[in-house]
Design a protein around this motif. Structure first.
Motif, PDB file in Angstrom:
ATOM      1  N   ASP A  56       0.858  -1.184   0.000  1.00  0.00           N
ATOM      2  CA  ASP A  56       0.000   0.000   0.000  1.00  0.00           C
ATOM      3  C   ASP A  56       0.894   1.234   0.000  1.00  0.00           C
ATOM      4  OD1 ASP A  56       0.998   0.138   2.635  1.00  0.00           O
ATOM      5  OD2 ASP A  56      -0.848  -0.640   3.508  1.00  0.00           O
ATOM      6  N   LYS A  57       0.300   2.403   0.096  1.00  0.00           N
ATOM      7  CA  LYS A  57       1.092   3.637   0.048  1.00  0.00           C
ATOM      8  C   LYS A  57       2.002   3.778   1.268  1.00  0.00           C
ATOM      9  CE  LYS A  57      -2.270   6.727   2.160  1.00  0.00           C
ATOM     10  NZ  LYS A  57      -3.034   7.950   2.016  1.00  0.00           N
ATOM     11  N   ILE A  58       1.589   3.217   2.393  1.00  0.00           N
ATOM     12  CA  ILE A  58       2.429   3.267   3.596  1.00  0.00           C
ATOM     13  C   ILE A  58       3.687   2.429   3.396  1.00  0.00           C
ATOM     14  CG2 ILE A  58       2.540   2.655   6.050  1.00  0.00           C
ATOM     15  CD1 ILE A  58      -0.490   3.398   6.151  1.00  0.00           C
ATOM     16  N   ASP A  59       3.527   1.265   2.798  1.00  0.00           N
ATOM     17  CA  ASP A  59       4.677   0.426   2.481  1.00  0.00           C
ATOM     18  C   ASP A  59       5.634   1.165   1.550  1.00  0.00           C
ATOM     19  OD1 ASP A  59       6.286  -1.943   2.348  1.00  0.00           O
ATOM     20  OD2 ASP A  59       5.233  -2.565   0.521  1.00  0.00           O
ATOM     21  N   LEU A  60       5.079   1.869   0.573  1.00  0.00           N
ATOM     22  CA  LEU A  60       5.906   2.626  -0.372  1.00  0.00           C
ATOM     23  C   LEU A  60       6.686   3.726   0.336  1.00  0.00           C
ATOM     24  CD1 LEU A  60       6.904   3.497  -3.170  1.00  0.00           C
ATOM     25  CD2 LEU A  60       4.689   4.612  -3.525  1.00  0.00           C
ATOM     26  N   ILE A  61       6.039   4.535   1.153  1.00  0.00           N
ATOM     27  CA  ILE A  61       6.752   5.627   1.823  1.00  0.00           C
ATOM     28  C   ILE A  61       7.779   5.070   2.817  1.00  0.00           C
ATOM     29  CG2 ILE A  61       5.110   6.071   3.712  1.00  0.00           C
ATOM     30  CD1 ILE A  61       7.066   8.744   1.774  1.00  0.00           C
TER      31      ILE A  61
END
Length: 183
Positions: A56-61
């Motif tokens: 998800d976007k949290i994993d990406l950041i």
């Protein structure tokens, strides 16, 4: 073997495009308002591609932060002369400059307190690794002097980033290196 290199290059390129997309979106709007669909639209990849690389976007950041902080940590830990070194200071400021958009976004918001803490911890660990940042006279215990210098250097670096990096990395390193003679 050549086919493997092409795949690796494509994977790296796709990941970089997704990272760049997220960073550019974070410059425009709050992280909480960014969706995976926004990221894939800016990156010009489909959602399945995104999810094949990140949860998800949290994993990406988190991956972006981990890569940048690991690189910074390597810079700090490879030198035995600690913050006395002009060359080390140049490397630190060049790293910050190279990833300026990321650091500017992460440090200009209070929304990422864990990032602030991790960044400070990396600098703190470097001072512990190189126990004597500066020579202490007998009147100032080394741990107090190290904490003082670390706080000052960290503060200068953060302000340099927040102000849009108005000076070159070499200029900043030169000025910080000259401060040690004043103290």
């Amino acid at each position: 073997m050549d086919r493997e290199n092409n795949i690796d290059r494509r994977v790296k390129k796709t990941r970089q495009v997704l990272k760049d997309a997220l960073i550019s979106l974070m410059a425009e709007k709050d992280f909480s308002n960014i969706t995976v669909q926004d990221i894939t639209r800016v990156a010009d990849v489909n959602r399945a591609t995104f999810y094949s690389h990140y949860h998800d976007k949290i994993d990406l950041i988190q991956k972006i932060a981990e890569e940048n902080l690991s690189e910074l940590n390597e810079i700090l830990m490879k030198r035995s002369d600690g913050f006395r070194s002009y060359e080390l200071l140049v490397e630190i400021f060049e790293h910050l400059s190279e990833h300026s958009e990321f650091y500017t976004i992460m440090l200009s918001s209070n929304r990422f307190p864990r990032f602030w803490k991790r960044l400070y911890t990396i600098f703190r660990n470097a001072t512990n690794h190189n126990s004597e940042i500066f020579d202490s006279n007998d009147s100032i215990p080394q741990d107090i002097l190290n904490s003082y210098i670390l706080g000052a250097y960290f503060g200068v670096m953060i302000q340099w980033i927040k102000r849009g990096m108005p000076y070159t990395p070499k200029y900043m390193a030169e000025k910080l290196a000259s401060i040690k003679t004043v103290i």
